[in-house]
Design an enzyme around this catalytic site. Structure first.
Site, mmCIF file in Angstrom:
data_model
loop_
_atom_site.group_PDB
_atom_site.id
_atom_site.type_symbol
_atom_site.label_atom_id
_atom_site.label_comp_id
_atom_site.label_asym_id
_atom_site.label_seq_id
_atom_site.Cartn_x
_atom_site.Cartn_y
_atom_site.Cartn_z
ATOM 1 N N LYS A 177 46.999 89.359 70.173
ATOM 2 C CA LYS A 177 46.347 90.580 69.695
ATOM 3 C C LYS A 177 45.019 90.283 69.008
ATOM 4 O O LYS A 177 44.142 91.146 68.954
ATOM 5 C CB LYS A 177 47.300 91.359 68.805
ATOM 6 C CG LYS A 177 48.531 91.796 69.592
ATOM 7 C CD LYS A 177 49.202 93.010 69.091
ATOM 8 C CE LYS A 177 50.228 93.536 70.085
ATOM 9 N NZ LYS A 177 51.204 92.538 70.578
HETATM 10 C C1 LIG Z 1 51.953 92.688 71.729
HETATM 11 C C2 LIG Z 1 52.568 91.481 72.326
HETATM 12 C C3 LIG Z 1 53.029 91.468 73.664
HETATM 13 C C4 LIG Z 1 53.029 92.698 74.555
HETATM 14 O O1 LIG Z 1 51.733 93.094 74.933
HETATM 15 P P1 LIG Z 1 51.459 94.576 75.479
HETATM 16 O O2 LIG Z 1 49.987 94.692 75.539
HETATM 17 O O3 LIG Z 1 52.054 95.505 74.445
HETATM 18 O O4 LIG Z 1 52.120 94.707 76.795
HETATM 19 C C5 LIG Z 1 53.550 90.278 74.172
HETATM 20 N N1 LIG Z 1 53.628 89.167 73.412
HETATM 21 C C6 LIG Z 1 53.204 89.141 72.130
HETATM 22 C C7 LIG Z 1 53.349 87.891 71.350
HETATM 23 C C8 LIG Z 1 52.651 90.290 71.547
HETATM 24 O O5 LIG Z 1 52.246 90.245 70.256
#
Ligand SMILES: *Cc1c(COP(=O)(O)O)cnc(C)c1O
Length: 471
Positions: free
Chosen positions: A115
């Site tokens: 993120k």
């Molecule tokens: C948010 C997240 C995901 C999922 O990503 P999306 O964009 O919501 O599909 C997968 N792995 C981790 C570690 C995350 O923080």
């Protein structure tokens, strides 16, 4: 570039990038989408291949943020994608997992999860947009872990921005709690809510629904439907492609650990722009809303009782908020058809495309494939990658590796997106390997740092009062 809403209304006269930057949903409840996808020709790809990460980011994003002068955009991405923030000038390093699989590292940022790739840019974009208009913004969010810390690390110390982050009291991991609560910045407010994550989310919704309060206190959000976050993620699909190929007539596939469909939605957009992507493999955990859709054509959202708490918690979702963006393209950008499908979701909790000619297009025209991975399979995958390569991968990445192996094809590099560092989920690493995950040096003393938070009851009124008192 102008933006429209997936529901057909919302942005009067067509909005620009900066107009939708600070918004969540459009006024009609839809999501922002660009009017068209910029087309990147193979000879342009050949040029982009040699750019640094921030240079590439500027080239991709300038097509979508045409209202930001290019010199300003370049400054913003140079300031964001630094070796200081992301561990090396590569920003997203690629490593081999053997068997035709490669792994693109997206968790080198300050909170050790992917993120950061988008949120770090969002912090700089918000500051830039607010400076231009002389406005201030209070970001109100709810988190059960990764999103909250990524938002706080992106917004810390930014002028004209304050963050009020709600988290369920005592329900985050020690590592995640310490990551957030140890931030000393005066513009960051950690609020531990005496309740569960759903209570936190309900409070954010209640406060956001109070239009007067929202306007008076300039309340904004940074959730996963934010368009700028999606665009920032498009960049690393290009980067991954260049790292896995030597000429722009080759194809690659991506395997993406998915929850809210934000990450893989960015892959879909890169593919629509002309990036030679063969398969986009949507990998889910036991919460298999998306895998079910891609296999059967039935999209069936789940209730809270049907949403499992798993060892890959950032993918524990019951409905995938960005999925609407892909379906908008799938129905030929027909907002009326889109609205009809979402009305079915509201009324019956599902829609069914299994008998529609669109179902075949999902795979044949748009390249999607899918699969799922259980807790036991995550443990097996973490062990096998460790045995083969010596690397310790986190449980989310393990989901993508397991499903990638099922879809790998001879001659087409399969790129697994690594979304977190194992240290964030040490409990599962101990279960899989009997050893502790490596903790990066910057976080070695994390659990010993002083922490700062207030505890408030699970009531919107209490949260509003807290924000007002700090105005
Ligand atoms: C948010 C997240 C995901 C999922 O990503 P999306 O964009 O919501 O599909 C997968 N792995 C981790 C570690 C995350 O923080």
């Amino acid at each position: 570039m102008k933006y429209l809403s997936t529901r057909g209304g919302g942005f009067e006269g067509g909005a620009d990038f900066l107009d939708i930057l600070l918004e969540g949903l459009a006024a009609d409840g839809g999501l922002a989408m660009p009017e068209t996808y910029p087309q990147i020709a193979p000879d342009v790809l050949d040029l982009w291949r040699y750019l640094s990460y921030p240079e590439l980011a500027a080239e991709v994003i300038r097509h979508f943020a045409t209202d930001i002068p290019l010199v300003d955009l370049r400054t913003l991405v140079q300031k964001t994608y630094t070796s200081n923030a992301f561990g090396s000038y590569e920003i997203t390093p690629m490593t081999s997992l053997g068997g035709g699989l490669q792994m693109l590292g997206l968790s080198e940022g300050p909170t050790l999860a992917f993120k950061d790739m988008a949120m770090q840019l969002l912090g700089n974009l918000f500051e830039y947009a607010l400076d231009r208009t002389g406005r201030r913004l209070d970001i109100l969010g709810a988190t059960s872990g990764d999103t909250g810390s990524a938002a706080e690390y992106a917004m810390r110390g930014k002028h004209n921005i304050r963050v009020f982050m709600l988290s369920p009291l005592g329900r985050m991991s020690a590592f995640q709690t310490a990551q957030m609560f140890s931030l000393p910045d005066a513009n960051i407010h950690n609020i531990a809510v005496d309740g569960v994550f759903d209570d936190c989310q309900d409070i954010v919704k209640a406060v956001s629904a109070d239009a007067d309060f929202k306007r008076l206190h300039a309340i904004g959000t940074v959730n996963s439907i934010n368009w700028a976050r999606v665009v920032a993620q498009v960049v690393y699909y290009f980067r991954g492609y260049f790292l896995a190929t030597s000429s722009s007539d080759q194809k690659v596939s991506f395997s993406v650990p998915s929850g809210n469909f934000g990450n893989i939605c960015a892959g879909h957009i890169a593919r629509m722009m002309g990036l030679p992507i063969d398969r986009l493999v949507c990998a889910t955990n036991e919460n298999d809303v998306l895998d079910e859709f891609f296999r059967t054509g039935v999209y069936r959202v789940r209730g809270a009782a049907e949403t499992h708490a798993t060892s890959s918690p950032s993918m524990d979702i019951s409905k995938a908020s960005n999925f609407e963006r892909f379906v908008f393209d799938l129905v030929g950008r027909d907002a009326k058809a889109l609205r009809a499908l979402w009305r079915q979701v509201e009324d019956a909790g599902r829609f069914d495309l299994s008998k529609s000619p669109l179902f075949a297009e999902i795979s044949e025209r748009y390249g999607f494939a899918s699969g799922q991975c259980s807790h036991a399979e995550r443990l097996v995958t973490i062990r096998s990658v460790h045995a083969d390569t010596g690397m310790v991968i986190d449980p989310h990445t393990a989901v993508a590796v397991k499903v990638a192996r099922e879809h790998a094809e001879q001659g087409v590099p399969m790129i697994v997106l690594e979304t977190a560092k194992a240290a964030k989920f040490n409990y599962t690493i101990r279960e899989a390997l009997g050893i502790d995950a490596f903790v990066p040096a910057v976080y070695e003393d994390l659990l010993q740092r002083p922490q700062r938070s207030v505890t408030l009851p699970a009531a919107a009124a209490a949260i509003k009062r807290y924000i007002v008192e700090r105005a």
